[in-house]
Write an enzyme that holds these catalytic residues in place. Sequence first.
Site, PDB file in Angstrom:
ATOM      1  N   CYS A   1       2.307  -4.154   5.422  1.00 51.43           N
ATOM      2  CA  CYS A   1       3.400  -4.837   6.129  1.00 51.43           C
ATOM      3  C   CYS A   1       2.835  -5.761   7.187  1.00 51.43           C
ATOM      4  CB  CYS A   1       4.303  -3.844   6.827  1.00 51.43           C
ATOM      5  SG  CYS A   1       4.996  -2.672   5.713  1.00 51.43           S
ATOM      6  N   GLY A   2       1.832  -5.252   7.918  1.00 49.16           N
ATOM      7  CA  GLY A   2       1.245  -6.079   8.968  1.00 49.16           C
ATOM      8  C   GLY A   2       0.755  -7.374   8.364  1.00 49.16           C
TER       9      GLY A   2
END
Lengths: 192, 161
Positions: B46-47
């Site tokens: 996600c990052g």
Amino acid sequence: MTRQQGVLRPDVGADDHQDGSPDAPVTLVEYGDFQCPFCYRAHPIVMALQRQLGSQLRFVFRNFPITEIHPNALHAAEAAESVNAHAGPDAYWKMHHTIFEHQQDSPDALDDVHLVQYAAASGADPVQVELDLESGAFREKVKADFLSGVRSGVNGTPTFFINGTRFDGNWTDRGEFAGALARAAGVVLTEA
Amino acid sequence: MTILEAGTRAPEFKLLATPDQRLRLRELRGRPVVLAFYPADWSPVCGDQMALYNEILPEFQRFDAQIVGISVDGHWCHAAFAASRRLRFPLLADFEPKGAVAKAYGAYRDEDGTSERALFVIDRDGIIVWSFCSPVSVNPGADGILDALESMRAERAEVSS
């Protein structure tokens, strides 16, 4: 209305950094960031794959600096481009390997002072590289690489494309990675 | 659960974007909107996805598009995550009732209690023009989003000419 995602565009061309023959049955393109710790991890894996596949593999590197989290990544890419422009592809690859090898040395391992030293060690004129960094002479080239990555479906660094299709497998697993390359090349691998 | 498809009106929402500020979808009417549902703050994939969108904000701006991220994380979590990644676009907290907006878009994973990794491009009038659900482990990148924004612009140009 939309094309398939995760497809390399544009294709590998004369402007690309290529290590290997254009006639190789498999081309591996990496979009990478010289300051990215995952790219640092990927670097020896790619080199091992090159040894393993030999003439079957052509490796291509395009710049994808994530500048918001890697403040030195843009200049590292620009410095490598400057070395390429002034000293040729062999010097470029020396610079490429040197940057990755030193990435984790210290927090300032990729600042301008060090980049210029690596450029000199790679066979380029350090003054020229320094001037190019100051003027941003290769910023557009790096930006063009970055945008081509965005349009190709790059999803973080490193992102790999095997014969033009994004590799969504696990690149940290060298066996899996080598297997995917071998399938694309149509060869059976023996242990390296 | 399958995600809402092109041609559907985008369900309205009103979610916390900061500890004291709520964002309504209709406030963004008049501009293309990119809704990026993702499973959770802090997971490495996600990052990467949010960091990528952050890096290519100028590309979204070329289409005057507003991108917003949505997950079931609370706004304090989003604030810390956004600060650590230096994100310059809003993250919305689909936190209470949990996942209600994700459910409305067909992008909720009951088995995990998180949203899917699902993308929606919404036109100026609030209609979904493109949607895509990626396997949760695969960051979808931005090429599909930009292709959708590009073809939307091309169609508008055709209509107005």
